[in-house]
Design an enzyme around this catalytic site. Sequence first.
Site, PDB file in Angstrom:
ATOM      1  N   LYS A  51      -3.624 -10.330  -6.834  1.00 33.09           N
ATOM      2  CA  LYS A  51      -4.869 -10.567  -6.104  1.00 33.09           C
ATOM      3  C   LYS A  51      -6.006  -9.724  -6.683  1.00 33.09           C
ATOM      4  CE  LYS A  51      -5.682  -8.298  -2.305  1.00 33.09           C
ATOM      5  NZ  LYS A  51      -5.831  -7.708  -0.976  1.00 33.09           N
TER       6      LYS A  51
ATOM      7  N   LYS B 272     -10.509  -4.495  -4.967  1.00 34.30           N
ATOM      8  CA  LYS B 272     -11.483  -3.455  -5.306  1.00 34.30           C
ATOM      9  C   LYS B 272     -10.801  -2.133  -5.652  1.00 34.30           C
ATOM     10  CE  LYS B 272     -12.294  -3.476  -0.352  1.00 34.30           C
ATOM     11  NZ  LYS B 272     -13.098  -4.139   0.640  1.00 34.30           N
TER      12      LYS B 272
ATOM     13  N   LYS C 130       0.829  -1.212   0.000  1.00 35.68           N
ATOM     14  CA  LYS C 130       0.000   0.000   0.000  1.00 35.68           C
ATOM     15  C   LYS C 130       0.858   1.254   0.000  1.00 35.68           C
ATOM     16  CE  LYS C 130      -4.502  -1.437   1.637  1.00 35.68           C
ATOM     17  NZ  LYS C 130      -5.608  -1.194   2.556  1.00 35.68           N
TER      18      LYS C 130
HETATM   19  P1  TYM Z   1     -10.478  -6.303   3.150  1.00 42.65           P
HETATM   20  O1  TYM Z   1     -11.598  -5.333   3.342  1.00 42.65           O
HETATM   21  O2  TYM Z   1      -9.367  -5.950   2.240  1.00 42.65           O
HETATM   22  O3  TYM Z   1     -11.058  -7.690   2.670  1.00 42.65           O
HETATM   23  C1  TYM Z   1     -12.096  -8.339   3.376  1.00 42.65           C
HETATM   24  C2  TYM Z   1     -11.889  -9.846   3.375  1.00 42.65           C
HETATM   25  O4  TYM Z   1     -11.832 -10.328   2.045  1.00 42.65           O
HETATM   26  C3  TYM Z   1     -10.644 -11.101   1.863  1.00 42.65           C
HETATM   27  N1  TYM Z   1     -10.165 -10.900   0.491  1.00 42.65           N
HETATM   28  C4  TYM Z   1      -9.936 -11.894  -0.373  1.00 42.65           C
HETATM   29  N2  TYM Z   1     -10.041 -13.222  -0.275  1.00 42.65           N
HETATM   30  C5  TYM Z   1      -9.729 -13.964  -1.364  1.00 42.65           C
HETATM   31  N3  TYM Z   1      -9.316 -13.422  -2.535  1.00 42.65           N
HETATM   32  C6  TYM Z   1      -9.186 -12.093  -2.691  1.00 42.65           C
HETATM   33  N4  TYM Z   1      -8.813 -11.574  -3.848  1.00 42.65           N
HETATM   34  C7  TYM Z   1      -9.511 -11.257  -1.572  1.00 42.65           C
HETATM   35  N5  TYM Z   1      -9.503  -9.898  -1.393  1.00 42.65           N
HETATM   36  C8  TYM Z   1      -9.908  -9.714  -0.110  1.00 42.65           C
HETATM   37  C9  TYM Z   1      -9.662 -10.540   2.875  1.00 42.65           C
HETATM   38  O5  TYM Z   1      -8.655 -11.474   3.180  1.00 42.65           O
HETATM   39  C10 TYM Z   1     -10.569 -10.247   4.041  1.00 42.65           C
HETATM   40  O6  TYM Z   1     -10.786 -11.410   4.800  1.00 42.65           O
HETATM   41  N6  TYM Z   1      -7.763  -5.855   7.300  1.00 42.65           N
HETATM   42  C11 TYM Z   1      -8.942  -6.459   6.745  1.00 42.65           C
HETATM   43  C12 TYM Z   1     -10.232  -6.035   7.436  1.00 42.65           C
HETATM   44  C13 TYM Z   1     -10.203  -6.203   8.916  1.00 42.65           C
HETATM   45  C14 TYM Z   1     -10.332  -7.438   9.618  1.00 42.65           C
HETATM   46  C15 TYM Z   1     -10.279  -7.084  10.987  1.00 42.65           C
HETATM   47  C16 TYM Z   1     -10.500  -8.755   9.221  1.00 42.65           C
HETATM   48  C17 TYM Z   1     -10.057  -5.229   9.833  1.00 42.65           C
HETATM   49  N7  TYM Z   1     -10.106  -5.746  11.086  1.00 42.65           N
HETATM   50  C18 TYM Z   1     -10.362  -8.061  11.977  1.00 42.65           C
HETATM   51  C19 TYM Z   1     -10.600  -9.723  10.218  1.00 42.65           C
HETATM   52  C20 TYM Z   1     -10.532  -9.358  11.578  1.00 42.65           C
HETATM   53  C21 TYM Z   1      -9.061  -6.026   5.291  1.00 42.65           C
HETATM   54  O7  TYM Z   1      -8.532  -5.042   4.863  1.00 42.65           O
HETATM   55  O8  TYM Z   1      -9.919  -6.745   4.572  1.00 42.65           O
END
Ligand code: TYM
Length: 334
Positions: free
Chosen positions: A199, A202, A117
Amino acid sequence: MEASEARKTLFSGIQPSGSITLGNYIGALRNFVLLSEQYDCLFCVVDLHALTVRQDPAALRRNTLSLAALYIAAGLDPEKNLIYCQSHVPEHAELAWILNCFTYMGELSRMTQFKDKSARHQDNINAGLFTYPSLMAADILLYQTHLVPVGADQKQHLELTRDIATRMNGLYPGLFVVPEPYIPKTSARIMSLSEPTRKMSKSDAEDSYIAVLDPPDVIRRKFRRAVTDSETEIRFDPENKPGVSNLLSILAALDAITPEEEAAKLQGLQYGALKEAASEAVIAALSPIQERYQALMGDKQYIQDILKANAERAHYLAQKTLRKVYKKLGLYQL
Ligand code: TYM
């Protein structure tokens, strides 16, 4: 959430930053639904995390409500699961400060998401982006969470969360439950349709990802344009055939079989058939969610009421842990 002593706690969150993708759905949201019957669950719209990159305020507000509606539309019952917004429960940010004091700069600078990032947002490498994992650890540890379903890209953050919890338990015995990650064996990393070695995200170009709310014709068009390779064989081989393997992973996740079994089913067919099978499976999975979503968004008050009631319940649980932490660390209690 039922008040049963025997049930363990599950926590997870998604950022309300733009469209929720098929990667988010297959890697995370779908598993939330599959696991939600067995655990006491909290599903958070992590809006504070979203602020680590610049957000348009109106879009952030819209996306927050939209993601809460999507949680429900995907099948999470808001009467049984705590669906709420991170900034509505101030203990997340409060515990994050404490955890920051027990997290090393070296640990944070090793996080690949921070490296990625900060490379992508060179004009805004802010301290929040750096300490993002301690806020995530706070989200999880605040509820004495046992299980955290996430995609593979969050594995490193989960390991850091466990390290922080273990470190603090060493200093203050019994402080936190050390959480386990739940990362699906296959399909934990859905790849971009246009650049299948990256990956699906969004924050990339629209044609590279399927949004959960994309209409069927858009889904078909995006899959038709998906990058494959110059061979003709449908084979699961992520290293040498990333595009084809990604389509097989998507299909396999939705059919609940392995990508190899999926490849065997499609043996002898052309890539066009694979793309069509993937788009139809995705449309079949997403259409009912989209219908429920549209209905829910017609009654915003209902979603707001859920967010409010559930934030109060989350706040009550969060208070219990935060008080314990303050007390054990020696912060003066009145
Ligand atoms: P975020 O918002 O980027 O993504 C949400 C969830 O989707 C999964 N994910 C994917 N899985 C498979 N293939 C992909 N291409 C893909 N893109 C995203 C992510 O692994 C995630 O599970 N830091 C986290 C949000 C968060 C969180 C937490 C998660 C904040 N606090 C506490 C668990 C527990 C994040 O940015 O997810």
